[in-house]
Write an enzyme that holds these catalytic residues in place. Structure first.
Site, PDB file in Angstrom:
ATOM      1  N   HIS A 178      -2.290  33.116  -6.297  1.00 20.56           N
ATOM      2  CA  HIS A 178      -1.603  32.476  -7.326  1.00 20.56           C
ATOM      3  C   HIS A 178      -2.643  32.330  -8.537  1.00 20.56           C
ATOM      4  O   HIS A 178      -3.571  31.570  -8.615  1.00 20.56           O
ATOM      5  CB  HIS A 178      -1.558  30.852  -6.865  1.00 20.56           C
ATOM      6  CG  HIS A 178      -0.794  29.864  -7.938  1.00 20.56           C
ATOM      7  ND1 HIS A 178       0.374  29.120  -7.509  1.00 20.56           N
ATOM      8  CD2 HIS A 178      -0.728  30.051  -9.191  1.00 20.56           C
ATOM      9  CE1 HIS A 178       0.584  28.238  -8.635  1.00 20.56           C
ATOM     10  NE2 HIS A 178      -0.125  28.998  -9.680  1.00 20.56           N
ATOM     11  N   HIS A 231      -2.874  33.172 -12.785  1.00 22.35           N
ATOM     12  CA  HIS A 231      -2.554  33.122 -14.457  1.00 22.35           C
ATOM     13  C   HIS A 231      -3.280  34.127 -15.110  1.00 22.35           C
ATOM     14  O   HIS A 231      -4.570  33.782 -15.483  1.00 22.35           O
ATOM     15  CB  HIS A 231      -2.428  31.974 -15.024  1.00 22.35           C
ATOM     16  CG  HIS A 231      -1.222  30.948 -14.289  1.00 22.35           C
ATOM     17  ND1 HIS A 231       0.174  30.989 -14.438  1.00 22.35           N
ATOM     18  CD2 HIS A 231      -1.500  29.997 -13.285  1.00 22.35           C
ATOM     19  CE1 HIS A 231       0.627  30.074 -13.621  1.00 22.35           C
ATOM     20  NE2 HIS A 231      -0.217  29.532 -12.901  1.00 22.35           N
ATOM     21  N   ARG A 257      -3.217  36.173 -18.434  1.00 17.56           N
ATOM     22  CA  ARG A 257      -2.600  35.873 -19.794  1.00 17.56           C
ATOM     23  C   ARG A 257      -2.247  37.262 -20.486  1.00 17.56           C
ATOM     24  O   ARG A 257      -1.568  37.129 -21.551  1.00 17.56           O
ATOM     25  CB  ARG A 257      -3.270  34.979 -20.590  1.00 17.56           C
ATOM     26  CG  ARG A 257      -3.771  33.547 -20.006  1.00 17.56           C
ATOM     27  CD  ARG A 257      -2.763  32.586 -19.417  1.00 17.56           C
ATOM     28  NE  ARG A 257      -3.113  31.465 -19.019  1.00 17.56           N
ATOM     29  CZ  ARG A 257      -2.461  30.533 -18.443  1.00 17.56           C
ATOM     30  NH1 ARG A 257      -1.449  30.922 -17.837  1.00 17.56           N
ATOM     31  NH2 ARG A 257      -2.901  29.395 -18.129  1.00 17.56           N
ATOM     32  N   ASN A 298       4.310  33.713 -16.130  1.00 20.97           N
ATOM     33  CA  ASN A 298       4.505  33.179 -17.245  1.00 20.97           C
ATOM     34  C   ASN A 298       3.643  33.646 -18.225  1.00 20.97           C
ATOM     35  O   ASN A 298       2.606  33.005 -18.969  1.00 20.97           O
ATOM     36  CB  ASN A 298       4.270  31.515 -17.229  1.00 20.97           C
ATOM     37  CG  ASN A 298       2.939  31.067 -16.630  1.00 20.97           C
ATOM     38  OD1 ASN A 298       2.158  32.031 -15.994  1.00 20.97           O
ATOM     39  ND2 ASN A 298       2.516  30.008 -16.724  1.00 20.97           N
ATOM     40  N   ASP A 301       6.672  29.731 -11.918  1.00 14.64           N
ATOM     41  CA  ASP A 301       5.479  28.880 -11.594  1.00 14.64           C
ATOM     42  C   ASP A 301       5.119  28.346 -13.276  1.00 14.64           C
ATOM     43  O   ASP A 301       5.151  29.177 -13.911  1.00 14.64           O
ATOM     44  CB  ASP A 301       4.261  29.391 -11.004  1.00 14.64           C
ATOM     45  CG  ASP A 301       3.104  28.267 -10.961  1.00 14.64           C
ATOM     46  OD1 ASP A 301       3.313  27.511 -10.377  1.00 14.64           O
ATOM     47  OD2 ASP A 301       2.280  28.619 -11.735  1.00 14.64           O
ATOM     48  N   HIS A 327       7.028  25.845  -7.958  1.00 17.14           N
ATOM     49  CA  HIS A 327       6.291  24.931  -8.687  1.00 17.14           C
ATOM     50  C   HIS A 327       7.259  23.407  -8.533  1.00 17.14           C
ATOM     51  O   HIS A 327       8.415  23.344  -9.114  1.00 17.14           O
ATOM     52  CB  HIS A 327       6.171  25.376 -10.220  1.00 17.14           C
ATOM     53  CG  HIS A 327       5.473  24.232 -10.941  1.00 17.14           C
ATOM     54  ND1 HIS A 327       4.282  24.457 -11.461  1.00 17.14           N
ATOM     55  CD2 HIS A 327       5.879  23.020 -11.355  1.00 17.14           C
ATOM     56  CE1 HIS A 327       3.965  23.503 -12.179  1.00 17.14           C
ATOM     57  NE2 HIS A 327       4.858  22.570 -11.864  1.00 17.14           N
ATOM     58  N   HIS A 351       0.629  25.268  -5.000  1.00 17.04           N
ATOM     59  CA  HIS A 351      -0.377  24.162  -5.134  1.00 17.04           C
ATOM     60  C   HIS A 351       0.133  22.512  -4.642  1.00 17.04           C
ATOM     61  O   HIS A 351       0.574  21.789  -5.351  1.00 17.04           O
ATOM     62  CB  HIS A 351      -0.604  24.120  -6.712  1.00 17.04           C
ATOM     63  CG  HIS A 351       0.569  24.249  -7.741  1.00 17.04           C
ATOM     64  ND1 HIS A 351       1.660  23.875  -7.578  1.00 17.04           N
ATOM     65  CD2 HIS A 351       0.661  25.038  -8.685  1.00 17.04           C
ATOM     66  CE1 HIS A 351       2.481  24.068  -8.405  1.00 17.04           C
ATOM     67  NE2 HIS A 351       1.734  24.855  -9.210  1.00 17.04           N
ATOM     68  N   ASP A 385      -4.833  28.726  -8.501  1.00 15.26           N
ATOM     69  CA  ASP A 385      -3.957  28.312  -9.502  1.00 15.26           C
ATOM     70  C   ASP A 385      -4.879  28.513 -10.883  1.00 15.26           C
ATOM     71  O   ASP A 385      -4.693  27.834 -11.686  1.00 15.26           O
ATOM     72  CB  ASP A 385      -3.326  27.068  -9.268  1.00 15.26           C
ATOM     73  CG  ASP A 385      -2.472  26.637 -10.520  1.00 15.26           C
ATOM     74  OD1 ASP A 385      -2.108  27.679 -11.330  1.00 15.26           O
ATOM     75  OD2 ASP A 385      -2.006  25.534 -10.658  1.00 15.26           O
ATOM     76  N   HIS A 435      -7.385  28.658 -20.090  1.00 20.31           N
ATOM     77  CA  HIS A 435      -7.054  28.107 -21.517  1.00 20.31           C
ATOM     78  C   HIS A 435      -8.277  28.188 -22.364  1.00 20.31           C
ATOM     79  O   HIS A 435      -9.540  27.681 -21.891  1.00 20.31           O
ATOM     80  CB  HIS A 435      -6.431  26.903 -21.357  1.00 20.31           C
ATOM     81  CG  HIS A 435      -5.187  26.495 -20.769  1.00 20.31           C
ATOM     82  ND1 HIS A 435      -4.063  27.070 -21.178  1.00 20.31           N
ATOM     83  CD2 HIS A 435      -4.820  26.094 -19.422  1.00 20.31           C
ATOM     84  CE1 HIS A 435      -3.245  26.838 -20.395  1.00 20.31           C
ATOM     85  NE2 HIS A 435      -3.114  26.399 -19.352  1.00 20.31           N
TER      86      HIS A 435
HETATM   87  O1  DOR Z   1      -2.037  23.523 -14.561  1.00 17.57           O
HETATM   88  C1  DOR Z   1      -1.085  24.402 -14.582  1.00 17.57           C
HETATM   89  N1  DOR Z   1      -1.266  25.519 -15.397  1.00 17.57           N
HETATM   90  N2  DOR Z   1      -0.231  24.571 -13.344  1.00 17.57           N
HETATM   91  C2  DOR Z   1       0.826  25.628 -13.763  1.00 17.57           C
HETATM   92  O2  DOR Z   1       1.743  25.235 -12.897  1.00 17.57           O
HETATM   93  C3  DOR Z   1       0.755  26.553 -14.759  1.00 17.57           C
HETATM   94  C4  DOR Z   1      -0.703  26.811 -15.320  1.00 17.57           C
HETATM   95  C5  DOR Z   1      -0.752  27.563 -16.541  1.00 17.57           C
HETATM   96  O3  DOR Z   1      -0.224  28.562 -16.759  1.00 17.57           O
HETATM   97  O4  DOR Z   1      -1.562  27.062 -17.379  1.00 17.57           O
END
Ligand code: DOR
Length: 431
Positions: free
Chosen positions: A65, A67, A69, A99, A157, A184, A237, A310, A314
């Site tokens: 899991h 992400h 980007r 995503n 998710d 999710h 999660h 997870d 950011h």
């Molecule tokens: O905290 C999260 N951030 N939970 C998620 O399910 C998505 C993720 C994100 O893509 O930033």
């Protein structure tokens, strides 16, 4: 080129090994595993030696899991920086959530991710395809096409699939393609405008809460949909104690359900939100002590199958704003090992069990030919020092983003080297 990893404590749960072993790697694969002194001089001849005395040698970790980007939000993380972060955290395989922008709901996006990962050649990347087109929860994606292109599971998710009928169809189709659906679990009507766990702390802070029931109801709905559809559910999660109990009961009935927990959900409670730190904001949110207790129990009795980070990078512009406006999520790849080792040190589970939840168990659930170090297997390996103490410094992260609530924590457990298919992709000494 031959490599000999010498004198380490090999923990390889898939092969029931926990003890001192030497490992020979050649042509991307494990060529020999032998007790100290058992290797013939010939099998070591010309080998580069890695001294692993005092260290743990294990199959490279698998994170189901993350992400990354790319495509779309490269300023937060690219496939390359995400893979470097994975390698630094001891992970040799990661599964990327869809995503991105565009969403990974078509063959071309899956192929793009696989090509990029291959080009960079750092860790193995397994794309996860969207359940619904554009993650909009309205129409199913081309699930068969995605499978042919190489996805290992389906998930929306970041968002749940709210529509019951659509989720029922998703389970039916995913069964045809032999892949699990990762949910999710969040009833959006219960969490709308919420930004943290609903409880005493949210009331004190005057922030809108997200109740655990939002998770529980969807976990239960999905469990209800399994018997007739024949689908396989993997709960992403898990954060609520009641949800852990629901999964436990479903497993006792023999239903095909598995689940994961992220380290922040057992390392922190919603008290961490008290100074409005946006790095304590994620979805699902940090819960309370009783949920953590239930999660620890769930890890102990294997209700919780695996640990997944997870990893949600950011940038500052997404996080350095008012708490209720900040993006959800934290980076996790480079802190997962020390945070999880705390559970080993607190006797929640053994070192071998921890490694199983990072290696053979995810490989089994997602049908990956990884997570084991028998002779002939691809040499994906992590070498770590479980006792090395240090202070987490987010500025040292390989990830492009630094959004972690664990900055400044004194922890134990350091990745010394990460090897993918016989090649070192991270080494502490050169960092
Ligand atoms: O905290 C999260 N951030 N939970 C998620 O399910 C998505 C993720 C994100 O893509 O930033």
């Amino acid at each position: 080129m031959k490599t000999l990893i010498k004198g380490g404590r090999l923990i390889d749960p898939a092969n029931n090994r926990d003890g001192l072993y030497d490992l020979v790697i050649e042509k991307r694969k494990v060529q020999a595993v032998a007790k100290p002194g058992e290797l013939s001089a010939k099998s070591n001849e010309g080998a580069k030696i890695i001294d692993a005395r005092g260290l743990i040698v294990a199959p490279g970790f698998i994170d189901m899991h993350v992400h990354f980007r790319e495509p779309g939000f490269e300023y937060k993380e690219t496939i390359e920086t995400g893979c470097q972060s994975a390698a630094a955290g001891g992970f040799t395989s990661v599964a990327t959530m869809p995503n991105t922008n565009p969403v990974n709901d078509t063959r071309s996006v899956t192929e793009f991710i696989l090509r990029k990962a291959e080009e960079k050649g750092i860790v193995n990347v397994y794309p996860i395809g969207a359940i619904t087109q554009g993650l909009r929860g309205e129409k199913l994606s081309e699930m068969g096409d995605l499978k042919d292109a190489g996805v290992v599971a389906y998930s929306d998710d970041g968002r749940p699939v709210m529509n019951n009928e659509l989720m029922r169809r998703a389970f039916e189709y995913s069964k045809m393609f032999g892949l699990p659906c990762i949910q999710h679990s969040e009833m959006l009507d219960l969490t709308e405008d919420g930004c943290m766990n609903e409880g005493l702390v949210s009331t004190e802070l005057g922030l809108k809460g997200m109740p655990t029931e939002a998770e529980d109801i969807m976990v239960y709905r999905d469990i209800c949909l399994l018997p007739k559809t024949g689908g396989r559910l993997h709960v992403a999660h898990i954060s609520s104690g009641n949800s852990v109990e629901l999964v436990r009961q479903a497993k006792a009935k023999g239903l095909p359900v598995t689940c994961e927990v992220a380290p922040h959900h057992f390392a922190l409670t919603d008290e961490a939100v008290k100074d409005y730190d946006p790095n304590a904001k994620m979805s699902p949110p940090l819960r309370n002590k009783s949920d953590i207790e239930a999660i620890r129990e769930g890890l102990k009795d294997d209700t919780i199958d695996i640990i997944a980070t997870d990893h949600a990078p950011h940038d500052l512009v997404d996080k350095q704003v008012e708490f209720d406006r900040a993006c959800f999520g934290i980076v996790g790849l480079e802190t997962a090992l020390p945070l999880t080792l705390r559970l080993v040190n607190e006797n929640v589970f053994s070192m071998s069990k921890m490694i199983e939840k990072f290696t053979s168990r995810p490989a089994e659930i997602f049908n990956l030919d990884r997570g084991a170090l028998g002779v002939g297997k691809i040499a994906d390996i992590v070498i770590f020092d479980p006792d090395a103490e240090y202070v987490i410094d987010v500025q040292q992260f390989k990830s492009r983003s630094k959004n972690s609530p664990f900055d400044g924590w004194r922890v134990k457990g350091k990745v010394i080297r990460t090897i993918v298919a016989g090649k070192t992709v991270f080494s502490a000494s050169s960092n």
